[in-house]
Design a protein around this motif. Structure first.
Motif, PDB file in Angstrom:
ATOM      1  N   THR A 159       0.838  -1.206   0.000  1.00  0.00           N
ATOM      2  CA  THR A 159       0.000   0.000   0.000  1.00  0.00           C
ATOM      3  C   THR A 159       0.869   1.249   0.000  1.00  0.00           C
ATOM      4  O   THR A 159       1.759   1.400   0.836  1.00  0.00           O
ATOM      5  CB  THR A 159      -0.928   0.021   1.222  1.00  0.00           C
ATOM      6  N   GLU A 160       0.592   2.161  -0.939  1.00  0.00           N
ATOM      7  CA  GLU A 160       1.311   3.428  -0.998  1.00  0.00           C
ATOM      8  C   GLU A 160       0.615   4.487  -0.162  1.00  0.00           C
ATOM      9  O   GLU A 160       1.250   5.199   0.610  1.00  0.00           O
ATOM     10  CB  GLU A 160       1.404   3.929  -2.443  1.00  0.00           C
ATOM     11  N   ALA A 161      -0.694   4.614  -0.339  1.00  0.00           N
ATOM     12  CA  ALA A 161      -1.416   5.680   0.349  1.00  0.00           C
ATOM     13  C   ALA A 161      -2.914   5.476   0.215  1.00  0.00           C
ATOM     14  O   ALA A 161      -3.391   4.740  -0.653  1.00  0.00           O
ATOM     15  CB  ALA A 161      -1.026   7.044  -0.223  1.00  0.00           C
ATOM     16  N   HIS A 162      -3.642   6.148   1.096  1.00  0.00           N
ATOM     17  CA  HIS A 162      -5.084   6.314   0.980  1.00  0.00           C
ATOM     18  C   HIS A 162      -5.307   7.815   0.739  1.00  0.00           C
ATOM     19  O   HIS A 162      -4.650   8.647   1.358  1.00  0.00           O
ATOM     20  CB  HIS A 162      -5.806   5.876   2.257  1.00  0.00           C
ATOM     21  N   ARG A 163      -6.236   8.134  -0.163  1.00  0.00           N
ATOM     22  CA  ARG A 163      -6.458   9.530  -0.511  1.00  0.00           C
ATOM     23  C   ARG A 163      -7.946   9.830  -0.520  1.00  0.00           C
ATOM     24  O   ARG A 163      -8.749   9.003  -0.961  1.00  0.00           O
ATOM     25  CB  ARG A 163      -5.852   9.807  -1.893  1.00  0.00           C
ATOM     26  N   VAL A 164      -8.309  10.990  -0.013  1.00  0.00           N
ATOM     27  CA  VAL A 164      -9.695  11.445  -0.054  1.00  0.00           C
ATOM     28  C   VAL A 164      -9.707  12.834  -0.672  1.00  0.00           C
ATOM     29  O   VAL A 164      -8.736  13.593  -0.578  1.00  0.00           O
ATOM     30  CB  VAL A 164     -10.339  11.479   1.349  1.00  0.00           C
ATOM     31  N   GLY A 180      -8.607  18.071  -0.254  1.00  0.00           N
ATOM     32  CA  GLY A 180      -8.004  16.759  -0.367  1.00  0.00           C
ATOM     33  C   GLY A 180      -6.967  16.502   0.702  1.00  0.00           C
ATOM     34  O   GLY A 180      -6.444  17.440   1.319  1.00  0.00           O
ATOM     35  N   ALA A 181      -6.673  15.233   0.933  1.00  0.00           N
ATOM     36  CA  ALA A 181      -5.644  14.828   1.890  1.00  0.00           C
ATOM     37  C   ALA A 181      -5.207  13.419   1.553  1.00  0.00           C
ATOM     38  O   ALA A 181      -5.940  12.657   0.918  1.00  0.00           O
ATOM     39  CB  ALA A 181      -6.171  14.897   3.328  1.00  0.00           C
ATOM     40  N   ARG A 182      -4.006  13.078   1.983  1.00  0.00           N
ATOM     41  CA  ARG A 182      -3.427  11.778   1.699  1.00  0.00           C
ATOM     42  C   ARG A 182      -2.957  11.156   3.017  1.00  0.00           C
ATOM     43  O   ARG A 182      -2.344  11.831   3.851  1.00  0.00           O
ATOM     44  CB  ARG A 182      -2.242  11.946   0.748  1.00  0.00           C
ATOM     45  N   TYR A 183      -3.242   9.861   3.202  1.00  0.00           N
ATOM     46  CA  TYR A 183      -2.809   9.152   4.408  1.00  0.00           C
ATOM     47  C   TYR A 183      -1.722   8.150   4.033  1.00  0.00           C
ATOM     48  O   TYR A 183      -1.929   7.276   3.181  1.00  0.00           O
ATOM     49  CB  TYR A 183      -3.981   8.423   5.072  1.00  0.00           C
ATOM     50  N   LEU A 184      -0.557   8.276   4.662  1.00  0.00           N
ATOM     51  CA  LEU A 184       0.567   7.382   4.401  1.00  0.00           C
ATOM     52  C   LEU A 184       0.663   6.334   5.503  1.00  0.00           C
ATOM     53  O   LEU A 184       0.628   6.674   6.690  1.00  0.00           O
ATOM     54  CB  LEU A 184       1.875   8.177   4.329  1.00  0.00           C
ATOM     55  N   TRP A 190      -1.777  11.655   8.108  1.00  0.00           N
ATOM     56  CA  TRP A 190      -2.393  12.488   7.077  1.00  0.00           C
ATOM     57  C   TRP A 190      -1.434  13.593   6.649  1.00  0.00           C
ATOM     58  O   TRP A 190      -0.971  14.380   7.462  1.00  0.00           O
ATOM     59  CB  TRP A 190      -3.689  13.102   7.591  1.00  0.00           C
ATOM     60  N   VAL A 191      -1.130  13.638   5.360  1.00  0.00           N
ATOM     61  CA  VAL A 191      -0.226  14.641   4.809  1.00  0.00           C
ATOM     62  C   VAL A 191      -0.874  15.250   3.567  1.00  0.00           C
ATOM     63  O   VAL A 191      -1.937  14.820   3.132  1.00  0.00           O
ATOM     64  CB  VAL A 191       1.142  14.029   4.432  1.00  0.00           C
TER      65      VAL A 191
END
Length: 203
Positions: A159-164, A180-184, A190-191
């Motif tokens: 898994t690279e990331a989850h994004r919303v 938007g936000a990205r979860y690593l 959240w970044v």
């Protein structure tokens, strides 16, 4: 938190359906794919003749790019195949055209109901080293004024990331608010959290 302001100017014509697995798909692109407001087939060549060094008298390199998109849409299903190639000539002593990047992506869309769909992309790329990447996105359009999506992205490493993300039109097709936000999963959490204001000017 990052605040962005952008003003893209768009000429006529539809954009290609976003089926490439390498890169992020925006909320607007998700909506275009869901509603069919994107091009299902295209083929493009791009040639550039830059200078390898500033001191060169004239063009000393030849950079070529080619992309091809083929898609088919049947009722609530859509499938697509995208091929990308990029090459460079003049950077080596033999002067031959050398492949820099080759990528093949397969994409699909399944509309569950009128305002809810699932988008998937799977891609293989070779640019010095080979890599693969896949994305799965759920896209919900509760009203004509807004869209929300949640995405999982992974590669052969896991898994690279989850994004919303979300887009809400303040003025239809003219002014919108993007979030938007990205979860690593490596502990960074959240970044890349951002809120943007975008307006479009069609020519």
């Amino acid at each position: 938190m990052l605040l962005l302001l952008s003003a893209p100017v768009r000429a006529g014509g539809l954009p290609d359906c976003p089926v490439a697995a390498f890169g992020d798909v925006s909320a607007t692109q998700h909506v275009a794919m869901q509603s069919g407001a994107c091009r299902l087939e295209s083929a493009r060549w791009k040639l550039e003749t830059p200078r390898a060094r500033p001191a060169d008298v004239g063009p000393s390199l030849l950079r070529a790019e080619f992309s091809s998109l083929m898609s088919v849409r049947v009722s609530s299903l859509m499938g697509a195949l995208k091929f990308d190639w990029a090459g460079l000539r003049g950077a080596t002593s033999d002067g031959n055209l050398r492949t820099e990047r080759t990528a093949v992506s397969v994409g699909g869309l399944l509309r569950l109901v009128d305002n809810l769909s699932v988008h998937t992309n799977l891609g293989l790329e070779h640019a010095g080293v080979a890599r693969s990447r896949a994305t799965v996105s759920s896209v919900w359009r509760p009203t004509k004024m807004g869209v929300l999506f949640a995405e999982w992205a992974g590669s052969d490493a896991g898994t690279e990331a989850h994004r919303v993300g979300a887009r809400w039109w303040v003025v239809p097709r003219r002014l919108s608010v993007d979030m938007g936000a990205r979860y690593l999963p490596d502990g960074a959490g959240w970044v890349d959290r951002r809120v943007g204001l975008a307006f479009s000017l069609s020519l």
